[in-house]
Design a protein around this motif. Structure first.
Motif, PDB file in Angstrom:
ATOM      1  N   ASP A  29      30.762 -22.877  36.417  1.00 18.60           N
ATOM      2  CA  ASP A  29      29.326 -23.156  36.344  1.00 18.60           C
ATOM      3  C   ASP A  29      28.905 -24.458  37.027  1.00 18.60           C
ATOM      4  OD1 ASP A  29      26.655 -22.709  35.746  1.00 18.60           O
ATOM      5  OD2 ASP A  29      26.796 -23.689  33.792  1.00 18.60           O
ATOM      6  N   THR A  30      29.261 -25.612  36.482  1.00 16.17           N
ATOM      7  CA  THR A  30      28.755 -26.876  37.019  1.00 16.17           C
ATOM      8  C   THR A  30      29.878 -27.759  37.559  1.00 16.17           C
ATOM      9  OG1 THR A  30      28.930 -28.074  34.934  1.00 16.17           O
ATOM     10  CG2 THR A  30      26.895 -26.826  35.322  1.00 16.17           C
ATOM     11  N   SER A  32      29.293 -22.577  40.312  1.00 19.83           N
ATOM     12  CA  SER A  32      28.280 -21.713  40.928  1.00 19.83           C
ATOM     13  C   SER A  32      26.856 -22.236  40.817  1.00 19.83           C
ATOM     14  CB  SER A  32      28.346 -20.320  40.298  1.00 19.83           C
ATOM     15  OG  SER A  32      28.039 -20.389  38.913  1.00 19.83           O
ATOM     16  N   ALA A  33      26.607 -23.184  39.925  1.00 23.27           N
ATOM     17  CA  ALA A  33      25.237 -23.654  39.690  1.00 23.27           C
ATOM     18  C   ALA A  33      24.613 -24.184  40.985  1.00 23.27           C
ATOM     19  CB  ALA A  33      25.233 -24.746  38.627  1.00 23.27           C
ATOM     20  N   ASP A  57      34.847 -19.096  38.074  1.00 25.75           N
ATOM     21  CA  ASP A  57      33.563 -19.792  38.008  1.00 25.75           C
ATOM     22  C   ASP A  57      33.469 -20.616  36.728  1.00 25.75           C
ATOM     23  OD1 ASP A  57      30.981 -20.664  38.222  1.00 25.75           O
ATOM     24  OD2 ASP A  57      30.054 -18.669  38.073  1.00 25.75           O
TER      25      ASP A  57
END
Length: 279
Positions: free
Chosen positions: A51-52, A31-32, A49
């Protein structure tokens, strides 16, 4: 069950992710830096999710990349930088020679590369979306979609073959819409649009309305089609064919790109004004 990562779940990518989910696989995303609209799509489909992209590369053994064509190489480079060590499927609308370039870099890093090309709308209805695949491990990617709304079809072991099919198919479908848009703008500029509509209607009832709607509705996707027209032009040049038609189609779609976030489908007059008054 495979751990599948999707980069990035846009309008098409989210449907591909949903198909892999439906076939029983865990689907992750990063999501980042993504937009609120992308986050909403991912949440609605319960993607996991992580994150990266770097974390996505560590967690997943298969990555599916569905992004605008201009970003394909940068996304591939980000996975290389993250030392991804699994199977990577590029499902973007890119020229076959670009697919081969990405494959060479991936293979040198020990990544198993599969070339992909998606034909049809986002996969929300059975029988409308085909995911063509080529490469030695293409059958493994195809197996991710068994029984889902995405029909995965392996067409050979040669990287670039799936991309080539996508390019020549879109050359006609999206290229024809760009031509139709330019035709209507030219008719408007010369004061004969009404006469053109009348001639079309004499030949086929409702033709004028249908063609106007075709031009109006493509505006929402024109921003994505710009890069695709450049990729098609490069494909034609590689094949020894003139590339000028699709470079012109790129320009037509570029002039429509401002309608990307319009609240409603624009009126034909507004679309033609944008085509004729490029600033």
């Amino acid at each position: 069950m495979s751990a599948v990562g999707i980069i990035h779940p846009g309008a098409m990518g989210i449907s591909i992710a949903a198909s892999a989910q439906a076939a029983g696989h865990a689907v992750y995303w990063a999501s980042a830096g993504r937009s609120a609209a992308t986050r909403r799509r991912a949440d609605e489909r319960s993607l996991l999710d992580i994150d990266t992209v770097a974390r996505l590369c560590k967690r997943c053994d298969i990555l599916l990349c569905v992004c605008p064509p201009h970003a394909a190489e940068a996304v591939a480079d980000s996975t290389l930088a993250a030392e991804f060590a699994g199977m990577y499927c590029d499902a973007n609308a890119i020229a076959p020679q670009k697919a081969r370039r990405i494959s060479e870099r991936m293979s040198a890093a020990g990544i198993d590369f599969v070339d992909g090309g998606i034909i049809g709308p986002p996969a929300w209805e059975k029988g409308r979306t085909r995911f063509y695949l080529s490469g030695r491990s293409a059958p493994q990617i195809a197996s991710l979609f068994a029984g889902s709304l995405t029909e995965a079809i392996v067409i050979g072991e040669e990287v670039g073959r799936a991309s080539a099919l996508k390019m020549v198919f879109a050359a006609q479908t999206k290229g024809a819409t760009a031509l139709l848009s330019a035709v209507q703008a030219a008719a408007e500029a010369m004061g004969v649009r009404g006469d053109l509509d009348a001639e079309w209607t004499r030949r086929l009832p409702n033709a004028a309305e249908s063609r106007a709607n075709q031009v109006r509705t493509v505006t929402a996707k024109a921003w994505r089609f710009t890069g695709e027209m450049q990729e098609i032009a490069a494909t034609f040049a590689e094949a020894g064919l003139p590339d000028g038609f699709h470079l012109a189609a790129y320009e037509v779609y570029r002039r429509m790109a401002g309608f990307k976030d319009a609240d409603a489908t624009p009126a034909l007059d507004d679309v033609l004004a944008a085509l004729l008054n490029d600033g």
